[in-house]
Design an enzyme around this catalytic site. Sequence first.
Site, mmCIF file in Angstrom:
data_model
loop_
_atom_site.group_PDB
_atom_site.id
_atom_site.type_symbol
_atom_site.label_atom_id
_atom_site.label_comp_id
_atom_site.label_asym_id
_atom_site.label_seq_id
_atom_site.Cartn_x
_atom_site.Cartn_y
_atom_site.Cartn_z
ATOM 1 N N ASN A 41 45.236 36.497 34.584
ATOM 2 C CA ASN A 41 44.247 35.477 34.934
ATOM 3 C C ASN A 41 43.117 35.607 33.918
ATOM 4 O O ASN A 41 42.325 36.546 33.973
ATOM 5 C CB ASN A 41 43.733 35.686 36.364
ATOM 6 C CG ASN A 41 42.694 34.654 36.759
ATOM 7 O OD1 ASN A 41 41.881 34.215 35.945
ATOM 8 N ND2 ASN A 41 42.687 34.268 38.027
ATOM 9 N N GLU A 69 44.301 30.364 35.691
ATOM 10 C CA GLU A 69 42.910 29.908 35.527
ATOM 11 C C GLU A 69 42.578 29.611 34.064
ATOM 12 O O GLU A 69 41.563 30.064 33.535
ATOM 13 C CB GLU A 69 41.918 30.915 36.118
ATOM 14 C CG GLU A 69 41.697 30.729 37.603
ATOM 15 C CD GLU A 69 40.389 31.303 38.093
ATOM 16 O OE1 GLU A 69 39.451 30.522 38.347
ATOM 17 O OE2 GLU A 69 40.297 32.541 38.218
ATOM 18 N N ASP A 80 48.355 35.624 39.775
ATOM 19 C CA ASP A 80 47.222 36.046 40.586
ATOM 20 C C ASP A 80 47.539 35.602 42.006
ATOM 21 O O ASP A 80 47.455 34.423 42.330
ATOM 22 C CB ASP A 80 45.938 35.387 40.063
ATOM 23 C CG ASP A 80 44.728 35.688 40.939
ATOM 24 O OD1 ASP A 80 44.877 36.396 41.949
ATOM 25 O OD2 ASP A 80 43.639 35.183 40.618
ATOM 26 N N ASN A 112 45.968 36.625 44.777
ATOM 27 C CA ASN A 112 44.805 36.618 45.660
ATOM 28 C C ASN A 112 45.119 37.239 47.021
ATOM 29 O O ASN A 112 44.596 36.825 48.054
ATOM 30 C CB ASN A 112 44.243 35.197 45.815
ATOM 31 C CG ASN A 112 43.165 34.904 44.783
ATOM 32 O OD1 ASN A 112 42.269 35.718 44.553
ATOM 33 N ND2 ASN A 112 43.261 33.749 44.139
ATOM 34 N N ASP A 117 46.948 41.018 41.258
ATOM 35 C CA ASP A 117 47.801 40.422 40.215
ATOM 36 C C ASP A 117 49.124 41.180 40.234
ATOM 37 O O ASP A 117 49.159 42.394 40.000
ATOM 38 C CB ASP A 117 47.120 40.529 38.857
ATOM 39 C CG ASP A 117 45.780 39.817 38.860
ATOM 40 O OD1 ASP A 117 45.750 38.624 38.548
ATOM 41 O OD2 ASP A 117 44.763 40.464 39.211
ATOM 42 N N ASP A 158 37.520 38.691 34.741
ATOM 43 C CA ASP A 158 37.380 39.676 35.816
ATOM 44 C C ASP A 158 38.724 40.283 36.217
ATOM 45 O O ASP A 158 38.764 41.202 37.026
ATOM 46 C CB ASP A 158 36.667 39.079 37.035
ATOM 47 C CG ASP A 158 37.162 37.703 37.441
ATOM 48 O OD1 ASP A 158 38.000 37.125 36.728
ATOM 49 O OD2 ASP A 158 36.695 37.187 38.474
ATOM 50 N N HIS A 159 39.815 39.786 35.615
ATOM 51 C CA HIS A 159 41.155 40.326 35.862
ATOM 52 C C HIS A 159 41.678 41.070 34.635
ATOM 53 O O HIS A 159 41.323 40.734 33.504
ATOM 54 C CB HIS A 159 42.147 39.198 36.163
ATOM 55 C CG HIS A 159 41.875 38.463 37.426
ATOM 56 N ND1 HIS A 159 42.628 38.621 38.567
ATOM 57 C CD2 HIS A 159 40.935 37.523 37.735
ATOM 58 C CE1 HIS A 159 42.177 37.819 39.516
ATOM 59 N NE2 HIS A 159 41.151 37.139 39.035
#
Length: 256
Positions: free
Chosen positions: A7, A34, A146, A148, A218, A247-248
């Site tokens: 991501n 994303e 991802d 989530n 992930d 942030d991943h």
Amino acid sequence: MKIASWNVNSLNVRLPHLQQWLTAFAPDVVGLQETKLEDLRFPDDALAALGYRSVFCGQKTYNGVAILARERAIDEVQYGIPGYEDEQQRAIAATVGGVRIVNLYVVNGQAVGSEKYAYKLRWLAAVRDWLAAELQRHPRMVVLGDFNIAPDARDVHDPELWNEGHILTSAAERDALRALLDLGLHDAFRLHSAEAGVFSWWDYRQAAFRRDMGLRIDLTLVSDALRAEATASGIDREPRTWERPSDHAPAWVELG
């Protein structure tokens, strides 16, 4: 074949990071989430210069997914979940080197009980139905992205905080993930490690990365037919240390 998921949280911002990482890590196949780019702005020429073909479906500002393949053809591309109407670009699938790659950017869900949470569970149910059919046609499959969802308490930095009533760790979300695994998919990371505290996402706030306050959301899932070929897997934390990072961090699996 080394297969990865990342991501990137805006390919417009993170393209230099992606180029650096592709050069250093040299994955054979990558699923991106994303991307946050309309298709006309996708940097396929820049990626082709590094030897990667690309297929993608995106939208402005939000969502967006892509599959990259290094010096391999990308065939039988599917954009979105068949038969499921959704304006959000969250799913793409393709066949690369005889392996079916399904790349998912799962809905965040906002908060337990919200409309976005209900949408997440509906979306995951549609994914399950799709994958059940897809596995019949393509038993050699890797489902990545991802998700989530943190699969269990080992995958969160604070199990008391991230409990079964919390978004990303709620009982219904974990049940939805388990329903995917029950199709004959296996969390590749857990095939090689039972270790707790290995994360792929850290909030930008509260110095979360420096304090290692993360989640493992992930995932790379391998089908029954590929389980014995999954020789290694992990998470590459290095890109999270770079300036202006996503942030991943990338998650990966190697098929031998």
